[in-house]
Design an enzyme around this catalytic site. Structure first.
Site, short mmCIF file in Angstrom:
data_model
loop_
_atom_site.label_atom_id
_atom_site.label_comp_id
_atom_site.label_asym_id
_atom_site.label_seq_id
_atom_site.Cartn_x
_atom_site.Cartn_y
_atom_site.Cartn_z
N TYR A 41 47.82 45.22 -12.49
CA TYR A 41 48.33 45.87 -13.70
C TYR A 41 47.26 46.21 -14.73
CZ TYR A 41 52.62 44.23 -11.59
OH TYR A 41 53.63 43.99 -10.69
N TYR A 62 55.93 48.74 2.02
CA TYR A 62 55.88 47.59 1.10
C TYR A 62 57.29 47.27 0.64
CZ TYR A 62 54.38 45.03 -3.17
OH TYR A 62 54.16 44.09 -4.14
N HIS A 94 55.31 46.54 -16.66
CA HIS A 94 55.46 45.63 -15.53
C HIS A 94 54.56 44.38 -15.56
CE1 HIS A 94 56.85 44.59 -11.65
NE2 HIS A 94 57.04 45.80 -11.19
N ALA A 152 79.25 41.74 8.18
CA ALA A 152 80.26 41.67 9.25
C ALA A 152 79.58 41.66 10.62
CB ALA A 152 81.21 42.85 9.13
N SER A 173 58.90 44.26 -2.03
CA SER A 173 58.55 43.10 -2.87
C SER A 173 59.32 41.87 -2.42
CB SER A 173 58.93 43.32 -4.33
OG SER A 173 58.70 44.60 -4.72
N MET A 198 74.25 40.34 10.08
CA MET A 198 72.86 40.74 9.84
C MET A 198 72.55 40.64 8.35
SD MET A 198 72.52 44.11 12.17
CE MET A 198 72.31 44.00 13.95
N1 COA Z 1 74.93 37.20 8.25
C1 COA Z 1 75.77 37.28 7.22
N2 COA Z 1 75.39 37.33 5.92
C2 COA Z 1 74.05 37.31 5.67
C3 COA Z 1 73.11 37.23 6.71
C4 COA Z 1 73.60 37.18 8.06
N3 COA Z 1 72.76 37.12 9.11
N4 COA Z 1 71.88 37.24 6.17
C5 COA Z 1 72.06 37.30 4.83
N5 COA Z 1 73.36 37.33 4.53
C6 COA Z 1 73.98 37.36 3.20
C7 COA Z 1 73.34 36.37 2.25
O1 COA Z 1 73.94 35.10 2.36
C8 COA Z 1 73.62 37.03 0.90
O2 COA Z 1 74.98 36.81 0.56
P1 COA Z 1 75.59 37.07 -0.94
O3 COA Z 1 75.70 38.53 -1.12
O4 COA Z 1 76.92 36.44 -0.87
O5 COA Z 1 74.68 36.39 -1.89
C9 COA Z 1 73.45 38.49 1.22
O6 COA Z 1 73.72 38.62 2.61
C10 COA Z 1 72.08 39.08 0.88
O7 COA Z 1 71.07 38.53 1.71
P2 COA Z 1 69.86 39.44 2.22
O8 COA Z 1 70.30 40.84 2.31
O9 COA Z 1 69.29 38.83 3.46
O10 COA Z 1 68.79 39.46 1.09
P3 COA Z 1 68.32 38.43 0.01
O11 COA Z 1 69.33 38.36 -1.04
O12 COA Z 1 67.88 37.17 0.67
O13 COA Z 1 67.06 39.20 -0.60
C11 COA Z 1 64.78 39.75 -0.90
C12 COA Z 1 65.88 39.44 0.11
C13 COA Z 1 63.51 40.06 -0.17
C14 COA Z 1 65.17 40.98 -1.72
C15 COA Z 1 64.60 38.51 -1.83
O14 COA Z 1 64.21 37.39 -1.08
C16 COA Z 1 63.56 38.69 -2.89
O15 COA Z 1 62.42 38.30 -2.71
N6 COA Z 1 63.94 39.28 -4.03
C17 COA Z 1 63.05 39.54 -5.15
C18 COA Z 1 62.46 40.93 -5.00
C19 COA Z 1 61.81 41.38 -6.25
O16 COA Z 1 61.15 40.63 -6.95
N7 COA Z 1 62.02 42.67 -6.55
C20 COA Z 1 61.57 43.27 -7.76
C21 COA Z 1 60.16 43.68 -7.74
S1 COA Z 1 59.77 44.37 -9.31
#
Ligand code: COA
Length: 635
Positions: free
Chosen positions: A116, A461, A352, A433, A463, A436
């Site tokens: 940054y 990329y 940021h 469903a 994050s 995944m």
């Molecule tokens: N079967 C059924 N449900 C699943 C699943 C599976 N195999 N895998 C995940 N899910 C569900 C999770 O339990 C979660 O449920 P919810 O909606 O009830 O909470 C949902 O699906 C979302 O999970 P997923 O899509 O795997 O993503 P995540 O929420 O773990 O997010 C990242 C992943 C990478 C986005 C997160 O770990 C992260 O690091 N976020 C921060 C990013 C960031 O800082 N961004 C801004 C930059 S400025």
């Protein structure tokens, strides 16, 4: 951030979702519990330094889908040399481990500096994200002011939680997260330098600020938002104060000093030194920098059709539309700017360096819910002091700087190609469903969209949060994997059976989720490699050949720079591409739909935001069709 490092330089099985406490809005703890924040922070683990050999192996694996075979061979040789016993790699690794033993977080200061503060392109478009809220129901000045008053009250309500150290701790995969970023976003500001910027945070000073700045018709005002007894002004009081600001600035024109903040950082650094030589200017700038946040009450925006409304709102949030519209009605160095147009357009822009999107979105979720619940009453009795206008003495040199800034901003505004879409066919529900990870599903669809458009894979990329660790920021999830490459190559290949394609999809999703788990637990490769490079520079050693390698440059040239920023509010964040021939893709997966903001640059003939957005929609739909039509082996 989203691949910003490109300009510079498996573990857990369970999916790990960033958990926000469900009821963030109420109750705000009225009592301060001093020390609660620090004791929470002390309990967090430090960011680990991954093993050297592990990073080298994972780096080669990450290069496989994006570089040619000969390049890969060359990098293998460089890595062998780098890793050899008693070699440079081991020396740097030991240096990093010593640093990790001493520092609260071995990476975060370097990261903020490199990603940054040393980054010299304008923060506008290139670094600061915008956030688009749903269009509000007002369409005139009165509605704008009343909504703005409620919004300020909502932010102050959130600030009470910060001040009282009463913010509910967030969790990821059952582990508590670092809450530091919440303490960095209010009362802070970036300051331009001649070669490097800095950030000041006045929340931590002995006399923390009690005012916000409001900018209307390019004119800045100081609005005190606390009464003498320390209680925040009510929304009714704020509404009266905002009316005073609007009437004081409506008929008069003024030089758009704020547009200077849109410049290239070296240019702005130089202009800044000239601007603050004058005492009045210095005091006005200081009032903006010290303020809790900036509220931008925007003037007119270009007329748009309903179809393009969201994309145009995103442009307003990202850069203000150019000097003719609202780009001068901002102070882009301010960490947090709320933007409210007369036509119900609403959102924010944030600088940021101090924080990632999720804390900003949590704050905004709180504010939106707060504004929904709050009714304005009767005009308050008793009058408050009139908000103070901030004056600027504009010399011929400053006027010239402003004109140059207008030109550069207009060129950048013309260059940004932005498309916001609501993918309404499904949201997280469909991937879930199919058992995944929704995030992995979307990332694989992005890979398919890109491959179909360009017949190749690109460095991608995403994050990943490192907030499981004290002062953690982000690492990179490299979404282009060998598994995703096999899937996208097979998808439109008529010689492949659907069962095989589904199997490849499954593998691609699992590979992505495994990378995510690796990244959020501090075992990804990108920040470690950056750390090794920084360590070499710190020890005044020559930068290892590994970092001068063409494959390394390719790996950091993120033609897809992506980020998931989830929220309770039906909003979407947006940001610009990080390379001239790439895309910025931000998405908010809701349960039954997904909001996407896709950006590109018009000067690049190869890219087109609307086409990419369409390709993403098609990829998501085609993958769903494939999954629905193909029986899967039991998972
Ligand atoms: N079967 C059924 N449900 C699943 C699943 C599976 N195999 N895998 C995940 N899910 C569900 C999770 O339990 C979660 O449920 P919810 O909606 O009830 O909470 C949902 O699906 C979302 O999970 P997923 O899509 O795997 O993503 P995540 O929420 O773990 O997010 C990242 C992943 C990478 C986005 C997160 O770990 C992260 O690091 N976020 C921060 C990013 C960031 O800082 N961004 C801004 C930059 S400025």
């Amino acid at each position: 951030m989203w691949g910003i490092c490109s300009r510079t330089v498996a573990g857990m099985v369970k999916p790990c979702r960033l958990m926000r406490p469900r009821h963030l809005v109420k109750p705000v703890s009225a009592t301060r519990v001093a020390g609660r924040y620090l004791s929470h922070q002390k309990g967090l683990p430090g960011l680990p330094v991954p093993p050297l050999q592990q990073t080298c192996e994972r780096y080669i694996t990450a290069l496989e889908p994006i570089v040619e075979a000969e390049e890969l061979q060359r990098t293998r040789r460089l890595l062998e040399d780098f890793q050899k016993a008693g070699g440079l790699g081991e020396k740097l690794q030991r240096g990093l481990e010593r640093r990790a033993g001493r520092a609260e977080n071995w990476l975060s200061d370097w990261w903020v500096q490199v990603a940054y503060l040393d980054y010299r392109l304008p923060v506008v478009v290139h670094s600061s994200p915008g956030l688009v809220l749903p269009r509000m129901s007002f369409s005139d000045k009165r509605g704008q002011i009343r909504f703005a008053a409620k919004l300020i009250a909502g932010v102050l309500d959130f600030k009470t939680m910060i001040d009282n150290e009463a913010l509910p701790v967030e969790y990821l995969g059952g582990k508590p997260l670092c809450m530091n970023q919440y303490y960095e976003v209010l009362s802070s500001c970036r300051i331009p330098g001649l070669k490097r910027d800095s950030v000041v945070n006045h929340a931590k000073s002995s006399r923390p600020p009690k005012h916000i700045t409001v900018v209307h018709n390019h004119q800045f005002f100081v609005l005190d938002v606390y009464n003498d007894d320390g209680s925040p002004l009510t929304a009714d009081q704020l509404s009266v104060q905002l009316e005073k600001i609007c009437s004081a600035s409506s008929g008069t024109s003024s030089e758009p000093v704020g547009i200077l903040t849109t410049q290239h950082r070296d240019t702005w650094g130089k202009a800044y030194a000239g601007l603050v030589k004058d005492k009045t200017n210095r005091e006005s700038v200081s009032a903006i920098q010290r303020s809790i946040f900036t509220l931008c009450l925007d003037g007119a925006t270009p007329p748009v059709s309903d179809d393009s409304y969201r994309s145009c709102a995103a442009v307003q949030m990202l850069h203000g539309g150019g000097s003719r519209w609202n780009s001068g009605n901002r102070w882009f160095d301010k960490t947090l700017q709320f933007i409210i147009g007369e036509d119900g357009t609403c959102g924010a822009n944030y600088e940021h360096a101090p924080a990632e999107g999720p804390p900003i979105v949590a704050l905004i979720d709180h504010v939106v819910e707060f504004t929904r619940k709050l009714e304005l009453g009767q005009p308050p009795t008793g009058s408050l002091p009139t908000p103070r206008k901030l004056h600027f003495n504009i010399t011929a040199d400053i006027k010239k700087d402003i004109e140059e800034a207008k030109n550069s901003m207009n060129t950048l505004a013309d260059d940004l190609d932005m498309r916001v879409i609501v993918f309404g066919h499904f949201g997280k529900n469909v991937p879930k469903a199919h058992k995944m990870s929704p995030d992995a599903f979307i990332q694989v669809a992005l890979q398919l969209a890109y491959y179909r458009t360009y017949q190749r894979c690109c460095a991608t990329y995403e994050s990943a949060s490192l907030r499981m660790f004290r002062l953690g920021r982000t690492d990179t999830i490299r979404s282009a994997s060998s598994a995703s490459a096999s899937f996208v190559r097979a998808f439109d290949d008529s010689s492949k059976q659907n069962t095989e394609k589904v199997d490849l999809m499954d593998k691609a999703v699992k590979a992505h989720r495994a990378y995510t788990n690796m990244a959020i637990s501090g075992q990804a490769i990108d920040r470690h490699l950056l750390g090794l490079k920084m360590q070499a520079m710190e020890e005044k050693l020559s930068v290892p050949d590994l970092f001068k390698d063409a494959a390394y440059a390719k790996a950091l040239h993120y033609k897809l720079s992506t980020s998931q920023v989830p929220s309770k509010t039906d909003c979407v964040m947006c940001f610009g591409p990080v390379v001239p021939n790439g895309y910025g893709v931000c998405y908010n997966p809701m349960e039954d739909h997904i909001n996407f903001a896709v950006s590109a640059f018009n000067t690049c003939k190869e890219t087109n935001a609307a086409h990419m957005a369409e390709a993403v929609e098609k990829a998501l739909l085609d993958i769903r069709t494939l999954l629905e039509q193909t029986p899967r082996a039991k998972l």
